[in-house]
Design a protein around this motif. Sequence first.
Motif, PDB file in Angstrom:
ATOM      1  N   UNK A  87      48.855  37.418  50.401  1.00  0.00           N
ATOM      2  CA  UNK A  87      49.140  35.992  50.269  1.00  0.00           C
ATOM      3  C   UNK A  87      48.867  35.473  48.861  1.00  0.00           C
ATOM      4  N   UNK A  88      47.743  35.911  48.290  1.00  0.00           N
ATOM      5  CA  UNK A  88      47.328  35.359  46.993  1.00  0.00           C
ATOM      6  C   UNK A  88      47.982  36.054  45.810  1.00  0.00           C
ATOM      7  N   UNK A  89      48.140  37.380  45.895  1.00  0.00           N
ATOM      8  CA  UNK A  89      48.629  38.135  44.739  1.00  0.00           C
ATOM      9  C   UNK A  89      49.801  39.045  45.142  1.00  0.00           C
ATOM     10  N   UNK A 102      38.748  35.877  35.852  1.00  0.00           N
ATOM     11  CA  UNK A 102      38.360  36.815  34.793  1.00  0.00           C
ATOM     12  C   UNK A 102      39.591  37.429  34.132  1.00  0.00           C
ATOM     13  N   UNK A 103      40.716  37.456  34.839  1.00  0.00           N
ATOM     14  CA  UNK A 103      41.980  37.902  34.257  1.00  0.00           C
ATOM     15  C   UNK A 103      42.278  39.375  34.462  1.00  0.00           C
ATOM     16  N   UNK A 104      43.571  39.693  34.320  1.00  0.00           N
ATOM     17  CA  UNK A 104      44.036  41.076  34.508  1.00  0.00           C
ATOM     18  C   UNK A 104      43.897  41.839  33.181  1.00  0.00           C
ATOM     19  N   UNK A 105      43.695  43.151  33.216  1.00  0.00           N
ATOM     20  CA  UNK A 105      43.503  43.958  34.420  1.00  0.00           C
ATOM     21  C   UNK A 105      42.092  43.832  34.969  1.00  0.00           C
ATOM     22  N   UNK A 106      41.964  44.076  36.260  1.00  0.00           N
ATOM     23  CA  UNK A 106      40.652  44.010  36.907  1.00  0.00           C
ATOM     24  C   UNK A 106      40.431  45.303  37.694  1.00  0.00           C
ATOM     25  N   UNK A 107      39.173  45.610  37.935  1.00  0.00           N
ATOM     26  CA  UNK A 107      38.854  46.742  38.814  1.00  0.00           C
ATOM     27  C   UNK A 107      38.660  46.187  40.214  1.00  0.00           C
ATOM     28  N   UNK A 108      39.635  46.460  41.089  1.00  0.00           N
ATOM     29  CA  UNK A 108      39.595  45.896  42.441  1.00  0.00           C
ATOM     30  C   UNK A 108      38.383  46.380  43.230  1.00  0.00           C
ATOM     31  N   UNK A 142      34.348  60.169  50.330  1.00  0.00           N
ATOM     32  CA  UNK A 142      35.259  60.173  49.191  1.00  0.00           C
ATOM     33  C   UNK A 142      35.784  58.782  48.906  1.00  0.00           C
ATOM     34  N   UNK A 143      36.189  58.550  47.682  1.00  0.00           N
ATOM     35  CA  UNK A 143      36.763  57.264  47.320  1.00  0.00           C
ATOM     36  C   UNK A 143      37.272  57.349  45.905  1.00  0.00           C
ATOM     37  N   UNK A 144      37.654  56.190  45.365  1.00  0.00           N
ATOM     38  CA  UNK A 144      38.097  56.123  43.974  1.00  0.00           C
ATOM     39  C   UNK A 144      37.030  55.363  43.196  1.00  0.00           C
ATOM     40  N   UNK A 145      36.666  55.899  42.014  1.00  0.00           N
ATOM     41  CA  UNK A 145      35.551  55.264  41.300  1.00  0.00           C
ATOM     42  C   UNK A 145      35.969  53.921  40.708  1.00  0.00           C
ATOM     43  N   UNK A 146      37.270  53.769  40.396  1.00  0.00           N
ATOM     44  CA  UNK A 146      37.790  52.476  39.924  1.00  0.00           C
ATOM     45  C   UNK A 146      39.220  52.314  40.434  1.00  0.00           C
ATOM     46  N   UNK A 147      39.625  51.084  40.687  1.00  0.00           N
ATOM     47  CA  UNK A 147      41.018  50.821  41.072  1.00  0.00           C
ATOM     48  C   UNK A 147      41.553  49.704  40.163  1.00  0.00           C
ATOM     49  N   UNK A 148      42.033  50.071  38.947  1.00  0.00           N
ATOM     50  CA  UNK A 148      42.509  49.051  38.008  1.00  0.00           C
ATOM     51  C   UNK A 148      43.816  48.419  38.504  1.00  0.00           C
ATOM     52  N   UNK A 149      43.828  47.102  38.594  1.00  0.00           N
ATOM     53  CA  UNK A 149      45.030  46.393  39.058  1.00  0.00           C
ATOM     54  C   UNK A 149      45.381  45.251  38.107  1.00  0.00           C
ATOM     55  N   UNK A 150      46.647  44.854  38.158  1.00  0.00           N
ATOM     56  CA  UNK A 150      47.111  43.668  37.443  1.00  0.00           C
ATOM     57  C   UNK A 150      48.015  42.896  38.401  1.00  0.00           C
ATOM     58  N   UNK A 151      48.445  41.677  38.015  1.00  0.00           N
ATOM     59  CA  UNK A 151      49.297  40.861  38.903  1.00  0.00           C
ATOM     60  C   UNK A 151      50.166  39.925  38.103  1.00  0.00           C
ATOM     61  N   UNK A 182      36.930  33.792  47.658  1.00  0.00           N
ATOM     62  CA  UNK A 182      36.061  33.539  46.503  1.00  0.00           C
ATOM     63  C   UNK A 182      36.071  34.712  45.530  1.00  0.00           C
ATOM     64  N   UNK A 183      36.006  35.926  46.086  1.00  0.00           N
ATOM     65  CA  UNK A 183      35.991  37.103  45.222  1.00  0.00           C
ATOM     66  C   UNK A 183      37.327  37.258  44.486  1.00  0.00           C
ATOM     67  N   UNK A 184      38.429  36.964  45.181  1.00  0.00           N
ATOM     68  CA  UNK A 184      39.745  37.033  44.526  1.00  0.00           C
ATOM     69  C   UNK A 184      39.852  35.943  43.457  1.00  0.00           C
ATOM     70  N   UNK A 185      39.350  34.739  43.751  1.00  0.00           N
ATOM     71  CA  UNK A 185      39.333  33.659  42.743  1.00  0.00           C
ATOM     72  C   UNK A 185      38.635  34.130  41.481  1.00  0.00           C
TER      73      UNK A 185
END
Lengths: 415, 64
Positions: A383-385, A134-140, A406-415, A126-129
């Motif tokens: 599987x999906x992307x 919403x379209x690329x790019x997205x913040x994963x 620690x982590x990344x504040x944003x992870x911008x992705x496209x597909x 559902x979250x991937x849908x």
Amino acid sequence: MTGPVVRLPLPTEDPLAPPAAWETLRRQCPVARAALPSGDSAVYLTRYDHVRQLLADPRFVRPTERDDAARIAPEGAGGAAATGSGTVALPDRGEPHQRWRRQVGRYFTVKRMTALRPGMVRLTEDLVDAMVTAGAPADLRAALGFPLPVYVICDLLGIPADDRDRFSHWSDAFLSVTRYTGEEIRTAHGELVAYMSAHIDAKRARPAGDLLSTLIEESEADEEAGEDGEEPGREPGLSHDELVATGMGLLIAGHETTANMIGKMVAMLLDDRGRWERLVKDPSLVRTAVEESLRFDANLGFGLRRYLGEDVEIDGRLVPAGSTVVCSMPAANRDERAFAGADDTDLGRSPNPHLTFGVGPHSCLGQALARTELQVVLETLLGRLPTLRLAVPVEELRKTEGLLVGGLSEVPVAW
Amino acid sequence: MKLSVDEERCCGAGACVLAAPEVFDQRDEDGVVTLLDSDPAEHRQNAVREAAAVCPTAAIRVTA
């Protein structure tokens, strides 16, 4: 201990790369002196065997405010997780800790996590849908990494995930090293305690079959049985304060860690697209690829502290009682003495005894949950992307600052 | 291969069950390890060695 004093947290050149100092420290100064953001000093361990030995030693546990341990955070800026604040009323060592751990740990068995898997898969789909719509790019991170673990832990605890923005703030404050003021932390902590306490009272009135409801029912059954009527061998239930602390601990632990790891895992695998394409071709590698991502993650956070109540010898050196030790699990995970080709990813690496969840009697209670979530996310995305890629150069990723984790504040992705 | 587990040391992480589900399980009441097969067949021995290596409390003992 000789050699220079290292100042923690160590700087890195690249958001996914390990600090250059680890390699030198492991080789030349594995028992180093470190200056913490508070100005206090500690002993800093970077070799696999040393970190593993100290974390597994039941004599040494996470320091609390009762111990005269080095503080991580500057005065006033540390959340309860950094200060070991006494308001967290959980048994923290020995037999009582093991009893608490077994009462709660049975909700996190592999069998139970496997039963939750289909629900996790639906949530992830559902979250991937929604992200695709919403379209690329997205913040994963915002689209998937953060909401999935929050929904899952809220469901386990029987808490409405609608309050997730408040949880997120409370969780950050709990884990603050330098991000918040003392006033902000006290307010957030008070709000979280009040929220969880009211939640426990509501569950007491209307049990619902979730983890906290069941722990409440057990504690009430014990009270009714009284001391005389206690069945031999039966564990005593948890007090109200212990229930509140358990709920708070699980809510926070279920929040940042897996959320961050989802973003970091995907970023690491996409950083070299050969890794991603290999997994697209062979999804049977998902389990070992998740473990390798956990091992390879250089941005895990501060490390675990241990307070030494007695002298201990590490690497032939005496570390005296009263010292505070910071164990860097990610530095240990890159130790060539323990992992062949430690600075390369091997998606099929087995066995992979990384220390990311800690070791010993305090190793992460929710590790089967985290592993299941990470496997579900990776399988679903592959599987999906299959064409997933980072939407920015890796150097432009930004690390989370000022928190214990620690982590990344944003992870911008496209597909 | 002979296998034994130390229930007292076990912290219920379940890493062994994920590595070798035919050989290890966890008790429902407290998450502590149970051994399903103390003499695993050869095709399961790699998975068992992995389970022993990744156990966070070194509670699994493998003898030849």
